[in-house]
Design an enzyme around this catalytic site. Structure first.
Site, PDB file in Angstrom:
ATOM      1  N   ARG A  59     -58.011  -8.878 -33.195  1.00  0.00           N
ATOM      2  CA  ARG A  59     -58.105  -8.867 -34.666  1.00  0.00           C
ATOM      3  C   ARG A  59     -56.788  -9.339 -35.300  1.00  0.00           C
ATOM      4  O   ARG A  59     -55.700  -8.965 -34.853  1.00  0.00           O
ATOM      5  CB  ARG A  59     -58.419  -7.437 -35.135  1.00  0.00           C
ATOM      6  CG  ARG A  59     -58.447  -7.279 -36.640  1.00  0.00           C
ATOM      7  CD  ARG A  59     -59.180  -6.049 -37.060  1.00  0.00           C
ATOM      8  NE  ARG A  59     -58.498  -4.805 -36.685  1.00  0.00           N
ATOM      9  CZ  ARG A  59     -58.997  -3.602 -36.943  1.00  0.00           C
ATOM     10  NH1 ARG A  59     -60.160  -3.475 -37.542  1.00  0.00           N
ATOM     11  NH2 ARG A  59     -58.324  -2.520 -36.574  1.00  0.00           N
ATOM     12  N   LYS A  75     -67.441  -0.316 -38.821  1.00  0.00           N
ATOM     13  CA  LYS A  75     -67.748   0.504 -40.002  1.00  0.00           C
ATOM     14  C   LYS A  75     -67.206  -0.135 -41.283  1.00  0.00           C
ATOM     15  O   LYS A  75     -67.886  -0.212 -42.279  1.00  0.00           O
ATOM     16  CB  LYS A  75     -67.120   1.910 -39.891  1.00  0.00           C
ATOM     17  CG  LYS A  75     -67.404   2.658 -38.642  1.00  0.00           C
ATOM     18  CD  LYS A  75     -66.720   4.035 -38.659  1.00  0.00           C
ATOM     19  CE  LYS A  75     -65.213   4.051 -38.799  1.00  0.00           C
ATOM     20  NZ  LYS A  75     -64.454   3.540 -37.664  1.00  0.00           N
ATOM     21  N   ARG A  88     -62.508  12.760 -39.175  1.00  0.00           N
ATOM     22  CA  ARG A  88     -62.186  12.353 -37.809  1.00  0.00           C
ATOM     23  C   ARG A  88     -62.025  13.557 -36.886  1.00  0.00           C
ATOM     24  O   ARG A  88     -61.897  13.390 -35.676  1.00  0.00           O
ATOM     25  CB  ARG A  88     -60.873  11.574 -37.811  1.00  0.00           C
ATOM     26  CG  ARG A  88     -61.044  10.049 -37.740  1.00  0.00           C
ATOM     27  CD  ARG A  88     -59.660   9.465 -37.741  1.00  0.00           C
ATOM     28  NE  ARG A  88     -59.528   8.143 -37.231  1.00  0.00           N
ATOM     29  CZ  ARG A  88     -59.574   7.037 -37.972  1.00  0.00           C
ATOM     30  NH1 ARG A  88     -59.897   7.104 -39.231  1.00  0.00           N
ATOM     31  NH2 ARG A  88     -59.315   5.869 -37.431  1.00  0.00           N
ATOM     32  N   ARG A 127     -55.607   5.153 -29.359  1.00  0.00           N
ATOM     33  CA  ARG A 127     -56.527   5.438 -30.476  1.00  0.00           C
ATOM     34  C   ARG A 127     -57.925   5.739 -29.949  1.00  0.00           C
ATOM     35  O   ARG A 127     -58.608   6.634 -30.439  1.00  0.00           O
ATOM     36  CB  ARG A 127     -56.585   4.239 -31.440  1.00  0.00           C
ATOM     37  CG  ARG A 127     -55.328   4.089 -32.272  1.00  0.00           C
ATOM     38  CD  ARG A 127     -55.249   2.712 -32.919  1.00  0.00           C
ATOM     39  NE  ARG A 127     -56.230   2.503 -33.958  1.00  0.00           N
ATOM     40  CZ  ARG A 127     -56.612   1.293 -34.379  1.00  0.00           C
ATOM     41  NH1 ARG A 127     -56.108   0.197 -33.840  1.00  0.00           N
ATOM     42  NH2 ARG A 127     -57.494   1.178 -35.334  1.00  0.00           N
ATOM     43  N   ARG A 142     -52.170  -5.908 -36.788  1.00  0.00           N
ATOM     44  CA  ARG A 142     -51.785  -4.567 -37.209  1.00  0.00           C
ATOM     45  C   ARG A 142     -50.967  -3.946 -36.081  1.00  0.00           C
ATOM     46  O   ARG A 142     -51.316  -4.113 -34.920  1.00  0.00           O
ATOM     47  CB  ARG A 142     -53.056  -3.718 -37.431  1.00  0.00           C
ATOM     48  CG  ARG A 142     -53.553  -3.740 -38.855  1.00  0.00           C
ATOM     49  CD  ARG A 142     -54.906  -3.075 -39.011  1.00  0.00           C
ATOM     50  NE  ARG A 142     -55.032  -1.742 -38.438  1.00  0.00           N
ATOM     51  CZ  ARG A 142     -56.102  -0.959 -38.592  1.00  0.00           C
ATOM     52  NH1 ARG A 142     -57.137  -1.386 -39.301  1.00  0.00           N
ATOM     53  NH2 ARG A 142     -56.163   0.237 -38.044  1.00  0.00           N
TER      54      ARG A 142
HETATM   55  P1  AMP Z   1     -58.352   3.155 -39.356  1.00  0.00           P
HETATM   56  O1  AMP Z   1     -58.007   2.006 -40.238  1.00  0.00           O
HETATM   57  O2  AMP Z   1     -59.560   3.935 -39.836  1.00  0.00           O
HETATM   58  O3  AMP Z   1     -58.456   2.770 -37.893  1.00  0.00           O
HETATM   59  O4  AMP Z   1     -57.140   4.200 -39.475  1.00  0.00           O
HETATM   60  C1  AMP Z   1     -55.842   3.826 -39.096  1.00  0.00           C
HETATM   61  C2  AMP Z   1     -54.988   5.057 -38.839  1.00  0.00           C
HETATM   62  O5  AMP Z   1     -54.906   5.849 -40.040  1.00  0.00           O
HETATM   63  C3  AMP Z   1     -55.518   6.015 -37.788  1.00  0.00           C
HETATM   64  O6  AMP Z   1     -55.178   5.618 -36.476  1.00  0.00           O
HETATM   65  C4  AMP Z   1     -54.791   7.309 -38.191  1.00  0.00           C
HETATM   66  O7  AMP Z   1     -53.430   7.265 -37.837  1.00  0.00           O
HETATM   67  C5  AMP Z   1     -54.859   7.245 -39.712  1.00  0.00           C
HETATM   68  N1  AMP Z   1     -56.081   7.888 -40.239  1.00  0.00           N
HETATM   69  C6  AMP Z   1     -57.087   7.287 -40.937  1.00  0.00           C
HETATM   70  N2  AMP Z   1     -58.037   8.178 -41.253  1.00  0.00           N
HETATM   71  C7  AMP Z   1     -57.641   9.370 -40.741  1.00  0.00           C
HETATM   72  C8  AMP Z   1     -58.208  10.683 -40.717  1.00  0.00           C
HETATM   73  N3  AMP Z   1     -59.392  10.948 -41.292  1.00  0.00           N
HETATM   74  N4  AMP Z   1     -57.517  11.651 -40.086  1.00  0.00           N
HETATM   75  C9  AMP Z   1     -56.322  11.420 -39.514  1.00  0.00           C
HETATM   76  N5  AMP Z   1     -55.744  10.210 -39.479  1.00  0.00           N
HETATM   77  C10 AMP Z   1     -56.376   9.181 -40.098  1.00  0.00           C
END
Ligand code: AMP
Length: 213
Positions: free
Chosen positions: A126, A15, A90, A170, A159
């Site tokens: 990654r 995405k 989410r 996750r 990361r």
């Molecule tokens: P991402 O980079 O989108 O994989 O997000 C990394 C982390 O940020 C996730 O594993 C969550 O801990 C937090 N996070 C990002 N977006 C959300 C969301 N909409 N709701 C809750 N946690 C979020």
């Protein structure tokens, strides 16, 4: 009025990569909640310090925090912005809150489908530049010099939440939440499902068609 397109998909489904390209070439505003939280962590803000604990464990930050963050950000955009939401909503409460913001109606919701084995391969391999944020992959997109960013020479790091154990968690959380989101948007006839297990350029072409660009 701000037009919102939602990109749904598991971590590693591409995405972010697609949204960055659409923002560069088609004047979308790309809002990645993960990037916003990582910026807050780097800046050492209260939000960042609170979110880091959950993020490092692969858990979700609270709905109230995320809904507040997104509504504040969307409200601050110029009128008539075209927004791509990446990583939000989410959970069902997040989707319901988003649907209540009359000034930024959700148009299409595009679900990126990728088999789990491929997601694990993408995420655990990654590596991200600690300086400029450019993303590499140990096997499919290796840097020219081991551990060094091709673009800016910064150090490439994994990361904390891309380690194998955290990735499994996750993905499990994603599976648990996502079917409710799909149902929510399917009922509103907004959902478009896309095979995201294809090369970046081909996936971009499919997305451009869906977005009528
Ligand atoms: P991402 O980079 O989108 O994989 O997000 C990394 C982390 O940020 C996730 O594993 C969550 O801990 C937090 N996070 C990002 N977006 C959300 C969301 N909409 N709701 C809750 N946690 C979020």
């Amino acid at each position: 009025m701000t037009a919102v397109t939602v990109l749904l998909g598991a971590p590693g489904s591409g995405k972010g990569t697609q949204a960055k390209r659409l923002a560069q070439h088609h004047s979308f505003v790309h809002l990645s909640t993960g990037d916003m939280l990582r910026t807050a962590i780097k800046a050492g803000t209260t939000l960042g310090n609170e979110a880091k604990v959950f993020m490092d464990r692969g858990e979700l930050v609270s709905d109230a925090t995320m809904i507040g963050l997104i509504s504040e950000t969307v409200c601050s955009l110029p009128q008539k912005s075209k927004v791509l939401l990446d990583g939000f909503p989410r959970t069902l409460p997040q989707a319901e809150a988003l649907s209540k913001t009359a000034s930024s109606p959700v148009g299409k919701v595009i679900f990126f489908q990728v088999p789990e084995k491929e997601l694990i391969r993408r995420l655990t391999g990654r590596r991200v530049c600690s300086k400029c944020g450019a993303s590499f992959h140990l096997i499919s997109l290796p840097p020219k010099k081991d551990g060094i960013c091709d673009s800016c020479g910064g150090a490439l790091l994994q990361r904390p939440d891309d380690s194998e154990g955290v990735v499994q968690k996750r993905l499990a959380i994603f599976v648990a939440q996502n079917s409710q989101l799909l149902d929510f948007y399917r009922k509103q006839a907004k959902l478009v499902e896309i095979d995201a297990n294809q090369p970046v350029e081909e996936l971009q072409a499919s997305l451009l068609k869906i977005l009528s660009l």
